[in-house]
Design a protein around this motif. Structure first.
Motif, mmCIF file in Angstrom:
data_model
loop_
_atom_site.group_PDB
_atom_site.id
_atom_site.type_symbol
_atom_site.label_atom_id
_atom_site.label_comp_id
_atom_site.label_asym_id
_atom_site.label_seq_id
_atom_site.Cartn_x
_atom_site.Cartn_y
_atom_site.Cartn_z
ATOM 1 N N SER A 80 41.943 42.146 44.893
ATOM 2 C CA SER A 80 42.257 42.097 43.462
ATOM 3 C C SER A 80 42.772 40.720 43.073
ATOM 4 O O SER A 80 43.256 39.947 43.912
ATOM 5 C CB SER A 80 43.309 43.148 43.114
ATOM 6 N N GLU A 81 42.702 40.432 41.783
ATOM 7 C CA GLU A 81 43.280 39.189 41.274
ATOM 8 C C GLU A 81 44.787 39.176 41.493
ATOM 9 O O GLU A 81 45.389 38.134 41.778
ATOM 10 C CB GLU A 81 42.961 39.034 39.789
ATOM 11 N N SER A 82 45.398 40.345 41.367
ATOM 12 C CA SER A 82 46.835 40.457 41.599
ATOM 13 C C SER A 82 47.199 40.022 43.011
ATOM 14 O O SER A 82 48.193 39.303 43.213
ATOM 15 C CB SER A 82 47.297 41.903 41.368
ATOM 16 N N VAL B 34 45.452 37.972 45.006
ATOM 17 C CA VAL B 34 45.206 36.537 45.150
ATOM 18 C C VAL B 34 46.379 35.738 44.578
ATOM 19 O O VAL B 34 46.852 34.764 45.187
ATOM 20 C CB VAL B 34 43.882 36.149 44.463
ATOM 21 N N LYS B 35 46.877 36.165 43.431
ATOM 22 C CA LYS B 35 47.981 35.438 42.793
ATOM 23 C C LYS B 35 49.307 35.609 43.524
ATOM 24 O O LYS B 35 50.242 34.827 43.293
ATOM 25 C CB LYS B 35 48.121 35.900 41.342
ATOM 26 N N PHE C 255 36.327 33.494 49.044
ATOM 27 C CA PHE C 255 36.075 32.970 47.708
ATOM 28 C C PHE C 255 34.603 32.617 47.536
ATOM 29 O O PHE C 255 33.896 32.338 48.509
ATOM 30 C CB PHE C 255 36.934 31.726 47.455
ATOM 31 N N THR D 115 35.448 41.772 41.659
ATOM 32 C CA THR D 115 36.592 40.927 41.313
ATOM 33 C C THR D 115 36.322 39.438 41.496
ATOM 34 O O THR D 115 37.166 38.606 41.133
ATOM 35 C CB THR D 115 37.800 41.296 42.194
ATOM 36 N N GLY D 116 35.173 39.099 42.081
ATOM 37 C CA GLY D 116 34.890 37.704 42.387
ATOM 38 C C GLY D 116 35.349 37.288 43.764
ATOM 39 O O GLY D 116 35.291 36.098 44.115
ATOM 40 N N TYR D 117 35.788 38.261 44.582
ATOM 41 C CA TYR D 117 36.262 37.982 45.934
ATOM 42 C C TYR D 117 35.716 39.034 46.890
ATOM 43 O O TYR D 117 35.397 40.151 46.497
ATOM 44 C CB TYR D 117 37.798 38.024 46.000
#
Length: 487
Positions: free
Chosen positions: A301-303, A305-306, A321, A339-341
């Motif tokens: 998730s983007e969460s 990654v951040k 990535f 999600t792009g990942y």
């Protein structure tokens, strides 16, 4: 509960050839429980069959990543779209009902593991065999029963407590409270601790079998759920200072094939690529990038990654990535990911993919890491913090950060600076980035620490801490089993 649903016909042991050496046993099919338990070989093969239920815990059965990763904020479902494995998406958005197949598989497979463990504990004591080997077999069975019950109590809360193989007419067992289940796990773990060898005393051919450290880690996780902070800190420190485990020098290598059974490994589910045998790990197939050989589930998730700090080497050991050059020289295409990942933990180099080596979908070679020293250190840090031992908690967390700082070829000493005084939020942060998508524990940790409602959209307090009891089980019990609140 009727037998075919609770134990899935487990009265005949299958002895399925399994993971690497110790699971490569002669099948025991067609032997009844009355005629089988005669020799020490029978005892070893019987407990080996109980281990098989750990291997079966993938998308074909109980799916730890669906519950532990996808239900959390670490991953989205992924795959081929919303309708691909829609039952998992129901888990993700907390709309799963009592007829959800993944919920049923979790109940079925873990109770089958309990049944097989109970058979060992009932039948093996009467076998004339070496006393040390007998104690080890019984200790492994108690570890496994405790482990399977931990999966059940985390998922369902109230479940039947069964400590002997059920016979005809005995299947409608009422649910016990979570407190009673945790007490049984404690008893099993303590018995296993007393019976099992240290890691350093285990033969290489037995890697993947439970050790004293594995049973201690199981007990530690149980203490964390029970909020027994003093016992947890004491036990965690015993594991850390036992001399059996050390942090691997490079955290980015732990989830590679070369990193299996490394210096900090406490317990792993031992999988192998034996072409055509189907005794490997399905997660390699299900979580591999969809535009390679895989299905592309459990996408970061983007969460997540951040959550990683700038420069943290653990990020690239967890997340793939778009356009990233991989270790085998291929270039990742994450443009088709939800999600792009993609998930790095179960990624395989081209020469490791089973279908490139005469194997098939079920031959994935990656071991499932269940307990490692880093997680034990972080649980111990949390317990120490709760006990007011902030300095000790800070030291443990900083050891984890220092190891990460030196990993993956990093030479920037400014990243991941040591904490002056670690907070509970710092400890939770390290837990997330250290083991994300590898130990399938994030959802449960959010529930255990009371953070799920704040972080998971759709999560309802008092309901979604647990999944529903399978509808078929309630129906077959004639109402002896009762449904969890809200379902």
């Amino acid at each position: 509960m009727k037998s075919k649903y609770m134990i899935l016909g487990a009265a005949l042991l299958t002895g399925l050839a399994g993971c690497k050496k110790f699971l490569n046993e002669t099948p025991t099919a067609h032997q009844s429980t009355s005629s089988f338990y005669q020799t020490s070989d029978d005892a070893v093969r019987a407990v080996t069959d109980a281990y098989r239920m750990l291997k079966d815990q993938a998308y074909g059965g109980y799916s730890p990543s669906s519950f532990g990763d996808i239900m959390s904020d670490d991953a989205n479902k992924g795959g081929g779209g919303a309708s691909d494995q829609g039952l998992i998406q129901q888990l993700k958005i907390f709309t799963a009902k009592a007829d959800n197949g993944y919920v049923y598989n979790a109940w079925r497979d873990n109770f089958k593991g309990i049944y097989l463990s109970n058979l060992v504990l009932q039948k093996v004591p009467a076998i004339s065999m070496d006393d040390k080997l007998k104690a080890q077999v019984l200790g492994e069975a108690q570890f496994l029963r405790g482990y399977f019950y931990l999966q059940l109590v985390r998922l369902f809360g109230r479940v039947p407590l069964v400590t002997t193989p059920l016979e005809n007419g005995e299947f409608d067992v009422k649910q016990s409270t979570a407190e009673q289940i945790f007490a049984q796990i404690e008893a099993d773990a303590n018995a296993a601790i007393a019976a099992l060898p240290n890691k350093t005393d285990q033969a290489a051919s037995d890697r993947g079998r439970a050790t004293k450290g594995a049973a201690q880690a199981l007990l530690l996780e149980t203490y964390m759920w029970e909020k027994k902070w003093s016992q947890a800190q004491q036990l965690g420190d015993q594991i850390i200072t036992s001399g059996q485990y050390t942090l691997a020098p490079d955290v980015t290598q732990i989830w590679t094939l070369a990193g299996e059974f490394g210096p900090e490994s406490i317990f792993e589910v031992n999988n192998e690529n034996i072409p055509g045998k189907g005794v490997g790990n399905l997660l390699n197939l299900f979580d591999a990038p969809r535009n390679t050989w895989g299905y592309g589930f459990t996408v970061p998730s983007e969460s997540l990654v951040k959550e990683f700090e700038t420069g943290d080497p653990r990020l690239k050991a967890t997340v793939i990535f778009n356009n990233e050059t991989m270790p085998d020289g291929t270039v990742a295409n994450a443009s088709t990911s939800e999600t792009g990942y993609w998930n790095r933990k179960y990624w395989l180099a081209t020469n490791e993919i089973p279908t490139n080596n005469g194997g098939g979908a079920g031959d994935g070679p990656t071991n499932d890491r269940v307990y490692g020293l880093a997680q034990v250190m972080l649980w111990t840090a949390e317990a120490a913090f709760q006990n007011g031992s902030t300095a000790h908690a800070t030291d443990l967390v900083n050891q984890i950060r220092a190891r990460a700082r030196k990993s993956g070829g990093n030479t920037d000493t400014s990243i991941l600076p040591a904490y002056a005084t670690a907070t509970l939020a710092n400890i939770y942060h390290e837990m997330r980035v250290e083991t994300a998508l590898g130990e399938h524990r994030r959802f449960y940790e959010l529930v255990r620490t009371g953070r799920a409602a704040a972080l998971l959209p759709g999560f309802k307090v008092g309901i979604n801490e647990h999944v529903p009891i399978p509808l078929t089980e309630i129906q077959l019990s004639g109402g002896v089993l009762t449904q969890n609140p809200g379902y």
